[in-house]
Design a protein around this motif. Structure first.
Motif, PDB file in Angstrom:
ATOM      1  N   CYS A  32     -23.246  -2.193  26.286  1.00 30.63           N
ATOM      2  CA  CYS A  32     -21.904  -2.676  25.951  1.00 30.63           C
ATOM      3  C   CYS A  32     -21.831  -2.919  24.442  1.00 30.63           C
ATOM      4  CB  CYS A  32     -21.560  -3.951  26.712  1.00 30.63           C
ATOM      5  SG  CYS A  32     -19.817  -4.424  26.518  1.00 30.63           S
ATOM      6  N   PHE A  34     -19.965  -5.327  23.237  1.00 30.03           N
ATOM      7  CA  PHE A  34     -19.665  -6.751  23.085  1.00 30.03           C
ATOM      8  C   PHE A  34     -20.746  -7.595  23.761  1.00 30.03           C
ATOM      9  CE2 PHE A  34     -14.826  -5.781  22.937  1.00 30.03           C
ATOM     10  CZ  PHE A  34     -14.896  -5.576  21.571  1.00 30.03           C
ATOM     11  N   THR A  35     -20.639  -8.933  23.573  1.00 29.36           N
ATOM     12  CA  THR A  35     -21.535  -9.845  24.282  1.00 29.36           C
ATOM     13  C   THR A  35     -20.764 -10.927  25.067  1.00 29.36           C
ATOM     14  OG1 THR A  35     -21.747 -11.275  22.340  1.00 29.36           O
ATOM     15  CG2 THR A  35     -23.402  -9.532  22.591  1.00 29.36           C
ATOM     16  N   CYS A  36     -19.530 -11.212  24.665  1.00 32.13           N
ATOM     17  CA  CYS A  36     -18.632 -12.110  25.407  1.00 32.13           C
ATOM     18  C   CYS A  36     -19.288 -13.437  25.805  1.00 32.13           C
ATOM     19  CB  CYS A  36     -18.052 -11.401  26.632  1.00 32.13           C
ATOM     20  SG  CYS A  36     -16.993 -10.011  26.194  1.00 32.13           S
ATOM     21  N   CYS A  73     -20.742 -13.662  29.732  1.00 27.72           N
ATOM     22  CA  CYS A  73     -20.526 -12.444  30.529  1.00 27.72           C
ATOM     23  C   CYS A  73     -21.313 -12.521  31.828  1.00 27.72           C
ATOM     24  CB  CYS A  73     -20.981 -11.234  29.712  1.00 27.72           C
ATOM     25  SG  CYS A  73     -21.078  -9.717  30.681  1.00 27.72           S
ATOM     26  N   GLY A 118     -21.251  -3.543  31.808  1.00 28.29           N
ATOM     27  CA  GLY A 118     -21.283  -2.904  30.523  1.00 28.29           C
ATOM     28  C   GLY A 118     -19.948  -2.264  30.135  1.00 28.29           C
ATOM     29  N   ASN A 148     -13.446  -2.124  28.467  1.00 23.46           N
ATOM     30  CA  ASN A 148     -12.870  -3.181  27.619  1.00 23.46           C
ATOM     31  C   ASN A 148     -11.803  -2.634  26.668  1.00 23.46           C
ATOM     32  OD1 ASN A 148     -14.327  -2.075  25.409  1.00 23.46           O
ATOM     33  ND2 ASN A 148     -16.063  -3.440  25.765  1.00 23.46           N
ATOM     34  N   LYS A 177     -10.535  -7.970  25.666  1.00 22.27           N
ATOM     35  CA  LYS A 177     -11.169  -9.270  25.461  1.00 22.27           C
ATOM     36  C   LYS A 177     -10.380 -10.132  24.480  1.00 22.27           C
ATOM     37  CE  LYS A 177     -14.277  -8.289  28.366  1.00 22.27           C
ATOM     38  NZ  LYS A 177     -13.501  -7.943  29.563  1.00 22.27           N
TER      39      LYS A 177
HETATM   40  S1  SF4 Z   1     -17.557  -9.062  29.779  1.00 24.60           S
HETATM   41 FE1  SF4 Z   1     -17.455  -6.819  29.724  1.00 24.60          FE
HETATM   42  S2  SF4 Z   1     -17.053  -6.347  27.572  1.00 24.60           S
HETATM   43 FE2  SF4 Z   1     -17.822  -8.419  27.627  1.00 24.60          FE
HETATM   44  S3  SF4 Z   1     -20.052  -8.246  27.320  1.00 24.60           S
HETATM   45 FE3  SF4 Z   1     -19.662  -8.302  29.523  1.00 24.60          FE
HETATM   46  S4  SF4 Z   1     -19.588  -6.154  30.113  1.00 24.60           S
HETATM   47 FE4  SF4 Z   1     -19.278  -6.219  27.882  1.00 24.60          FE
END
Ligand code: SF4
Length: 279
Positions: A32, A34-36, A73, A118, A148, A177
């Motif tokens: 991915c 991002f890490t969110c 996440c 991911g 995303n 996001k």
């Molecule tokens: S919520 Fe989705 S976009 Fe955000 S880190 Fe997790 S898998 Fe990636």
């Protein structure tokens, strides 16, 4: 033969968005952008749950043994490099064999394929044509990419999808996001990418909401997408990878959806299956 690094492959009921309740094969790719870490945290703070689990990574042999998290996440092991050894790199033939084994009739009937992550539209775009062109995949009628919304389609993949959809249906479920995720607006809200998906398949936004501040962010994001020409529906979905958090805000988010005239998406996998891995 193309290969894909697969975090999870399982059969369940789609719990979110347009196809809630539809029996589906979920193919979760690894990686991915991002890490969110901000989900479920006070604004500006990042979850430390994932780091604590990563320190014990040698204890876990497969996804079903991994702890669930209540912040950050909830599919962390599908992109955090510290968990990469749990995700095998498989040739598309081997993936199709596994899909056939988990389908109840050993072939596609009414089931749906969900390609998720991911972020499934990172580099893996080049492998999907091999997967979808396999003889055993020809009966498949509907596919969703859970994305995303930041990754443009390559020219080759876009052309491939436009041919594929001639007799079938493609959906892009875009979980853009908002700042409550901990990601930065400029990288996370990319309207031109989502407008491009709309040229290829049915596309909707699915925004995760926990607070009134998230709702204000959602309004601003939707306005930017609309200004860029996006016409698809907007879903709002409660934050909550565990039941305790989900129960705190699902009704409030449903009421926000009604106020705004947007759609409410549940997370059926939380009340039905406690959001365990593989559901
Ligand atoms: S919520 Fe989705 S976009 Fe955000 S880190 Fe997790 S898998 Fe990636």
């Amino acid at each position: 033969m193309s290969k894909l690094k697969i975090a999870e492959l399982f059969y369940s009921v789609q719990g979110e968005g347009r196809y809630m309740g539809v029996p589906s094969v979920f193919l979760r790719t690894f990686g991915c952008n991002f890490t969110c870490g901000g989900f479920g945290m006070p604004r500006g703070e990042m979850s430390a749950e994932r780091d604590a689990i990563a320190e014990r990574v040698v204890e876990f042999r497969d996804y079903n043994q991994l702890p669930l998290v209540s912040t950050g996440c909830d599919s962390y092991a599908s992109w955090d490099p510290r968990f990469r050894d749990l995700s095998p790199m498989l040739e598309t033939n081997a993936i199709v064999d596994r899909i056939m084994q988990i389908l109840p009739h050993r072939r596609w009937e009414e089931e749906h394929l969900v390609i998720t992550g991911g972020e499934p539209l990172l580099g893996w775009q080049r492998a999907y044509p091999d997967l979808l062109d396999h003889d055993s995949m020809h009966r498949l009628k509907e596919i969703t990419f859970e994305t995303n919304g930041t990754q443009p389609l390559s020219t080759e993949f876009k052309e491939y999808l436009l041919r594929w959809r001639a007799q079938r249906e493609i959906t892009f479920s875009v979980s853009a996001k908002l700042p409550g995720s901990g990601e930065r607006w400029k990288e996370a809200i990319v309207p031109e990418v989502v407008c491009e998906y709309e040229q290829v398949g049915y596309t909707y936004l699915k925004l995760v909401i926990a607070t009134e501040q998230d709702l204000a962010d959602a309004e601003r994001a939707v306005s930017e997408y609309r200004t860029a020409g996006f016409t698809g529906p907007v879903y709002v979905m409660p934050v909550g990878g565990v039941e305790r958090v989900y129960n705190l805000n699902n009704r409030a988010v449903a009421e926000m959806a009604m106020r705004k005239g947007w759609r409410y998406s549940d997370r059926l996998q939380v009340p039905l299956f406690k959001n365990e891995w593989g559901t």
